[in-house]
Design a protein around this motif. Structure first.
Motif, PDB file in Angstrom:
ATOM      1  N   LEU A  18      -8.380   2.983   4.750  1.00  0.00           N
ATOM      2  CA  LEU A  18      -9.177   3.030   3.822  1.00  0.00           C
ATOM      3  C   LEU A  18      -9.419   4.254   3.155  1.00  0.00           C
ATOM      4  N   HIS A  19      -9.496   5.471   3.991  1.00  0.00           N
ATOM      5  CA  HIS A  19      -9.748   6.601   3.489  1.00  0.00           C
ATOM      6  C   HIS A  19      -8.593   7.152   2.808  1.00  0.00           C
ATOM      7  N   THR A  20      -7.376   6.887   3.407  1.00  0.00           N
ATOM      8  CA  THR A  20      -6.058   7.278   2.679  1.00  0.00           C
ATOM      9  C   THR A  20      -5.859   6.536   1.427  1.00  0.00           C
ATOM     10  N   ALA A  21      -6.191   5.339   1.496  1.00  0.00           N
ATOM     11  CA  ALA A  21      -6.321   4.629   0.170  1.00  0.00           C
ATOM     12  C   ALA A  21      -7.201   5.263  -1.080  1.00  0.00           C
ATOM     13  N   CYS A  22      -8.253   5.663  -0.599  1.00  0.00           N
ATOM     14  CA  CYS A  22      -9.308   6.454  -1.374  1.00  0.00           C
ATOM     15  C   CYS A  22      -8.508   7.767  -2.108  1.00  0.00           C
ATOM     16  N   ILE A  23      -8.015   8.413  -1.183  1.00  0.00           N
ATOM     17  CA  ILE A  23      -7.342   9.728  -1.400  1.00  0.00           C
ATOM     18  C   ILE A  23      -6.357   9.426  -2.568  1.00  0.00           C
ATOM     19  N   LEU A  24      -5.340   8.162  -2.192  1.00  0.00           N
ATOM     20  CA  LEU A  24      -4.394   8.271  -3.153  1.00  0.00           C
ATOM     21  C   LEU A  24      -4.768   7.577  -4.644  1.00  0.00           C
ATOM     22  N   SER A  25      -5.971   7.043  -4.411  1.00  0.00           N
ATOM     23  CA  SER A  25      -6.462   6.515  -5.839  1.00  0.00           C
ATOM     24  C   SER A  25      -6.847   7.598  -6.783  1.00  0.00           C
ATOM     25  N   ARG A  26      -7.569   8.497  -6.044  1.00  0.00           N
ATOM     26  CA  ARG A  26      -8.063   9.766  -6.463  1.00  0.00           C
ATOM     27  C   ARG A  26      -6.796  10.743  -7.222  1.00  0.00           C
ATOM     28  N   LEU A  27      -5.571  10.629  -6.741  1.00  0.00           N
ATOM     29  CA  LEU A  27      -4.721  11.248  -7.277  1.00  0.00           C
ATOM     30  C   LEU A  27      -3.840  10.489  -8.090  1.00  0.00           C
ATOM     31  N   ASP A  28      -4.308   9.242  -8.453  1.00  0.00           N
ATOM     32  CA  ASP A  28      -3.727   8.268  -9.608  1.00  0.00           C
ATOM     33  C   ASP A  28      -2.313   7.657  -9.002  1.00  0.00           C
ATOM     34  N   ARG A  29      -2.561   7.319  -7.878  1.00  0.00           N
ATOM     35  CA  ARG A  29      -1.272   6.939  -7.322  1.00  0.00           C
ATOM     36  C   ARG A  29      -1.783   5.302  -6.772  1.00  0.00           C
ATOM     37  N   HIS A  30      -1.959   4.409  -7.664  1.00  0.00           N
ATOM     38  CA  HIS A  30      -2.757   3.351  -7.461  1.00  0.00           C
ATOM     39  C   HIS A  30      -1.816   2.281  -6.756  1.00  0.00           C
ATOM     40  N   ASP A  31      -0.717   2.310  -6.962  1.00  0.00           N
ATOM     41  CA  ASP A  31       0.298   1.299  -6.294  1.00  0.00           C
ATOM     42  C   ASP A  31       0.279   1.677  -4.869  1.00  0.00           C
ATOM     43  N   GLU A  32       0.522   2.891  -4.505  1.00  0.00           N
ATOM     44  CA  GLU A  32       0.580   3.219  -2.990  1.00  0.00           C
ATOM     45  C   GLU A  32      -0.989   3.103  -2.477  1.00  0.00           C
ATOM     46  N   SER A  33      -1.878   3.084  -3.203  1.00  0.00           N
ATOM     47  CA  SER A  33      -3.385   2.770  -2.643  1.00  0.00           C
ATOM     48  C   SER A  33      -3.447   1.370  -2.168  1.00  0.00           C
ATOM     49  N   ILE A  34      -2.885   0.470  -2.928  1.00  0.00           N
ATOM     50  CA  ILE A  34      -2.978  -0.816  -2.738  1.00  0.00           C
ATOM     51  C   ILE A  34      -2.018  -1.111  -1.563  1.00  0.00           C
ATOM     52  N   ARG A  35      -1.025  -0.575  -1.460  1.00  0.00           N
ATOM     53  CA  ARG A  35       0.026  -0.883  -0.096  1.00  0.00           C
ATOM     54  C   ARG A  35      -0.856  -0.425   0.934  1.00  0.00           C
ATOM     55  N   CYS A  36      -1.717   0.897   0.962  1.00  0.00           N
ATOM     56  CA  CYS A  36      -2.283   1.303   1.991  1.00  0.00           C
ATOM     57  C   CYS A  36      -3.339   0.338   2.358  1.00  0.00           C
ATOM     58  N   LEU A  37      -4.007  -0.109   1.517  1.00  0.00           N
ATOM     59  CA  LEU A  37      -5.170  -1.243   1.727  1.00  0.00           C
ATOM     60  C   LEU A  37      -4.667  -2.492   2.168  1.00  0.00           C
ATOM     61  N   GLY A  38      -3.406  -2.891   1.876  1.00  0.00           N
ATOM     62  CA  GLY A  38      -2.756  -4.037   2.348  1.00  0.00           C
ATOM     63  C   GLY A  38      -2.502  -3.852   3.768  1.00  0.00           C
ATOM     64  N   GLN A  39      -2.259  -2.784   4.398  1.00  0.00           N
ATOM     65  CA  GLN A  39      -2.005  -2.567   5.869  1.00  0.00           C
ATOM     66  C   GLN A  39      -3.225  -2.847   6.646  1.00  0.00           C
ATOM     67  N   VAL A  40      -4.429  -2.736   5.903  1.00  0.00           N
ATOM     68  CA  VAL A  40      -5.697  -3.403   6.560  1.00  0.00           C
ATOM     69  C   VAL A  40      -5.757  -4.726   6.906  1.00  0.00           C
ATOM     70  N   LEU A  41      -5.137  -5.391   5.669  1.00  0.00           N
ATOM     71  CA  LEU A  41      -4.869  -7.057   5.724  1.00  0.00           C
ATOM     72  C   LEU A  41      -3.944  -7.376   6.452  1.00  0.00           C
ATOM     73  N   ALA A  42      -2.842  -6.481   6.570  1.00  0.00           N
ATOM     74  CA  ALA A  42      -1.845  -6.943   7.650  1.00  0.00           C
ATOM     75  C   ALA A  42      -2.156  -6.993   8.928  1.00  0.00           C
ATOM     76  N   MET A  43      -3.272  -5.873   9.407  1.00  0.00           N
ATOM     77  CA  MET A  43      -3.645  -5.878  10.739  1.00  0.00           C
ATOM     78  C   MET A  43      -4.498  -6.988  11.469  1.00  0.00           C
ATOM     79  N   VAL A  44      -5.120  -7.373  10.263  1.00  0.00           N
ATOM     80  CA  VAL A  44      -5.814  -8.635  10.651  1.00  0.00           C
ATOM     81  C   VAL A  44      -4.796 -10.102  10.744  1.00  0.00           C
ATOM     82  N   ASP A  45      -3.714 -10.105   9.804  1.00  0.00           N
ATOM     83  CA  ASP A  45      -2.791 -11.095  10.055  1.00  0.00           C
ATOM     84  C   ASP A  45      -2.164 -10.875  11.347  1.00  0.00           C
ATOM     85  N   GLU A  46      -1.842  -9.531  11.992  1.00  0.00           N
ATOM     86  CA  GLU A  46      -1.237  -9.561  13.202  1.00  0.00           C
ATOM     87  C   GLU A  46      -2.240  -9.498  14.597  1.00  0.00           C
TER      88      GLU A  46
END
Length: 109
Positions: A18-46
């Protein structure tokens, strides 16, 4: 994050994502931020994050991830996907927050 991964401390790994995604968003790297947040959802699936009835904190982690995904999707002008993500965030937040809780309006906005 590597230390938490080695210890299999999945809630802290999710917080790091979550923190990494926030940093990526502040750097205007929004696609990477979404992928990073998706890893949290993947952890739930796993099955690494248990989001049962008695695990409100981890359920809120997932709710925050969905909310942040919705924000990133709005920035990228993916409005329909943002609506779905926002609805998922609100549903999860309502499961573990009472209506009098001060954080619930953040998910309603």
């Amino acid at each position: 994050m590597k230390a938490y991964t080695r210890r299999r401390d999945w809630p802290h790994v999710a917080k790091c994502h979550l923190h990494t995604a926030c940093i990526l968003s502040r750097l205007d790297r929004h696609d990477e931020s979404i992928r990073c947040l998706g890893q949290v959802l993947a952890m739930v699936d796993e099955g690494k994050l248990e989001v049962g009835n008695n695990n409100a904190q981890q359920l809120l982690l997932v709710s925050v991830a969905y909310h942040n995904i919705a924000v990133e999707q709005l920035i990228l002008r993916h409005v329909s996907e943002a609506c779905v993500s926002s609805q998922n965030a609100r549903r999860l937040a309502r499961l573990c927050l009472s209506y009098s809780n001060r954080y619930l309006p953040n998910f309603e906005a």
